[in-house]
Design a protein around this motif. Structure first.
Motif, mmCIF file in Angstrom:
data_model
loop_
_atom_site.group_PDB
_atom_site.id
_atom_site.type_symbol
_atom_site.label_atom_id
_atom_site.label_comp_id
_atom_site.label_asym_id
_atom_site.label_seq_id
_atom_site.Cartn_x
_atom_site.Cartn_y
_atom_site.Cartn_z
ATOM 1 N N GLY A 101 -5.362 8.022 2.408
ATOM 2 C CA GLY A 101 -3.927 8.142 2.521
ATOM 3 C C GLY A 101 -3.510 9.591 2.664
ATOM 4 O O GLY A 101 -4.256 10.426 3.148
ATOM 5 N N ALA A 138 0.875 4.051 -3.016
ATOM 6 C CA ALA A 138 0.515 5.435 -2.708
ATOM 7 C C ALA A 138 1.631 6.422 -3.038
ATOM 8 O O ALA A 138 1.477 7.630 -2.818
ATOM 9 N N TYR A 141 -4.041 4.297 6.834
ATOM 10 C CA TYR A 141 -4.192 3.836 5.445
ATOM 11 C C TYR A 141 -3.368 2.575 5.201
ATOM 12 O O TYR A 141 -3.851 1.596 4.617
ATOM 13 N N GLU A 146 3.238 9.192 5.129
ATOM 14 C CA GLU A 146 2.048 8.420 4.785
ATOM 15 C C GLU A 146 1.316 8.027 6.076
ATOM 16 O O GLU A 146 1.907 7.958 7.152
ATOM 17 N N ARG A 161 0.827 -1.204 0.000
ATOM 18 C CA ARG A 161 0.000 0.000 0.000
ATOM 19 C C ARG A 161 0.868 1.264 0.000
ATOM 20 O O ARG A 161 0.527 2.262 -0.636
#
Length: 362
Positions: free
Chosen positions: A351, A334, A344, A340, A330
Motif C-alpha cells: 500500500g 490502510a 493494493y 492510496e 482495504r
C-alpha cells in the motif's frame, strides 16, 4: 458434464468452488477466494459454458498485464506535489456561480488514488497546476452528474437487450466493454450517456490489480444502415471520456463499419484527442488483441455468448459490488489515505509507502 470438453468442465467446477466460497455475502473478498481456489481457466460467474451467460471471472492465461513505467525523479517530484495539494482539499468547487463549495467525502478521497493522480499528470503532460485543476473538475462532475444515483435498477432498462456487455479480457488483461449499437432499444437521450458512464464504472471495478485501462469493442453491424448517434451525443461522450476518464482507454476495436457511420466518424474525428486516436483500430481482426477463448463469436472469437438480461445483469452487478466492497475495506484498513495504491486496493500486497520511483504502482 459428459458433453463438455475438459477445459469447460474445469471452468464449471472452478466457478462452483468460487460460488461456494463466496456464499451469499456481498462483501466477500473475491480476489482472495479466487487465489485460494486457483479458479479454472475461463470460469464464469454462474458456471455457464455453452452458451456463456455471465462474465468471465479472471483474464485467461494468454493475457499478460504489462509492468507500469517507472517514474523519473522529476515526475516523482511532480506527483508528490499533486499528492500534497489533493490531500489538503476539504471541499470541491460547485460549477454553479455563487454557490457554496461542496465538502469532500470519503468516496472522493478513495477515488484520489496514486494511479488516478498519475493519470491526470500524464494527461496534462505533467503540468502540476493543470492536473490539480482537472482533478477538482472531475470531483465536481462526479458529484453533480450523480454517479451514485445511477443504480443497476435505474440503468437496467437501457441494457435490457444487451447493447453493452462487459465480457472477458484482452491480451494485456484489460476488461472488454462491448458496444453493440444494433441492439439499440431506447430513444436517443441523456440516459443513454448515463448508461455508458455506468458501464465504464463497472468495467473499472473489474480491472485486475496492475491494470488501469479497458478495451472497447464496437460492432456497428453493416445491416444497421443509417442508424448512427447524433452529433451532440458523440461530442458529449467524447468530452466526458477525455475530461473525466483520462488514460483509461487502452485499445478500441471498431468493426463492420457502414459508410454512414464512417461519415459520422470523420465528423467526430477532429474532436478526438490525438493520443486516443492512435489507440483506435478499424476493421482489424480482434483475435490479435483479445484471446479467442474470451472473445465473443460475433467479433471473431470462440465464445458463444447469449445475452439473457435476467441472468447477466444481476451477475455483473453482484461481481462488481463484491470487488468494490473489497476495495473499500482495504482502503479503510490502510487508513483512508488520499494517494492510496489501486494495485493494493485491488488485492496487491503493498500500500502507501512503497517506492513509486521504482515502480508505477506499489
Amino acid at each position: 458434464m459428459a458433453d463438455l470438453t475438459e477445459s469447460q468442465q474445469n471452468a464449471t467446477a472452478g466457478t462452483a468452488q468460487l460460488n461456494e466460497a463466496n456464499g451469499s455475502t456481498a462483501t466477500q473478498d473475491l480476489h482472495t477466494s479466487a487465489a485460494k481456489l486457483s479458479i479454472a481457466e475461463n470460469a464464469t460467474v454462474d458456471g455457464s459454458v455453452d452458451p456463456v451467460k455471465t462474465p468471465f471471472i479472471n483474464p485467461s492465461s494468454a493475457s499478460k498485464i504489462p509492468d507500469p513505467p517507472s517514474l523519473t525523479p522529476d515526475q516523482l517530484s511532480k506527483y508528490e506535489e499533486v499528492l500534497t495539494t489533493a490531500s489538503s482539499w476539504t471541499t470541491k468547487p460547485s460549477s454553479t456561480p455563487n454557490t457554496p463549495a461542496i465538502p469532500i467525502t470519503d468516496p472522493d478521497r478513495m477515488w484520489l488514488t496514486r494511479e488516478c493522480l498519475l493519470r491526470y499528470l500524464r494527461a496534462t503532460k505533467w503540468n502540476v497546476k493543470e492536473a490539480a485543476s482537472r482533478l477538482q473538475a472531475t470531483l465536481t462532475w462526479r458529484h453533480e452528474y450523480g454517479l451514485e444515483k445511477h443504480t443497476p435498477e435505474y440503468i437496467s432498462p437501457e441494457n435490457a437487450t444487451g447493447k453493452q456487455v462487459i465480457q472477458g479480457y484482452d491480451i494485456a488483461g484489460r476488461p472488454c466493454l462491448y458496444l453493440n449499437p444494433a441492439n439499440q432499444n431506447t430513444e436517443r437521450s441523456h440516459k443513454q450517456v448515463e448508461h455508458l458512464v455506468f458501464m465504464l464504472e463497472r468495467t473499472m471495478d473489474l480491472m485486475p490489480a496492475g491494470q488501469e485501462m479497458l478495451a472497447l469493442l464496437m460492432n456497428f453491424d453493416k445491416k444497421m444502415g443509417a442508424d448512427r448517434p447524433p452529433m451532440w451525443q458523440g461530442k458529449l461522450v467524447l468530452n466526458i471520456l477525455q475530461s473525466h476518464y483520462p488514460e483509461r482507454l487502452g485499445r478500441a476495436l471498431v468493426i463492420n463499419i457502414h459508410w454512414v457511420v464512417w461519415t459520422f466518424l470523420k465528423l467526430i474525428n477532429p474532436f478526438i484527442d490525438p493520443a486516443t486516436r492512435e489507440k483506435i483500430k478499424y476493421d482489424q481482426s480482434c483475435r490479435q488483441f483479445v484471446p479467442p477463448s474470451q472473445l465473443l463469436k460475433t467479433y471473431g472469437g470462440e465464445v458463444n455468448f447469449e445475452y439473457d438480461h435476467d441472468v447477466y445483469w444481476p451477475a455483473l452487478n453482484e461481481l462488481a459490488a463484491k470487488k468494490r466492497a473489497m476495495m473499500i475495506e482495504r482502503w479503510e484498513q490502510a487508513g483512508k489515505k488520499v494517494g492510496e495504491s489501486e494495485y493494493y486496493l485491488k488485492g496487491g500486497e503493498k500500500g502507501v509507502g512503497s517506492d513509486v520511483a521504482e515502480n508505477g504502482h506499489s
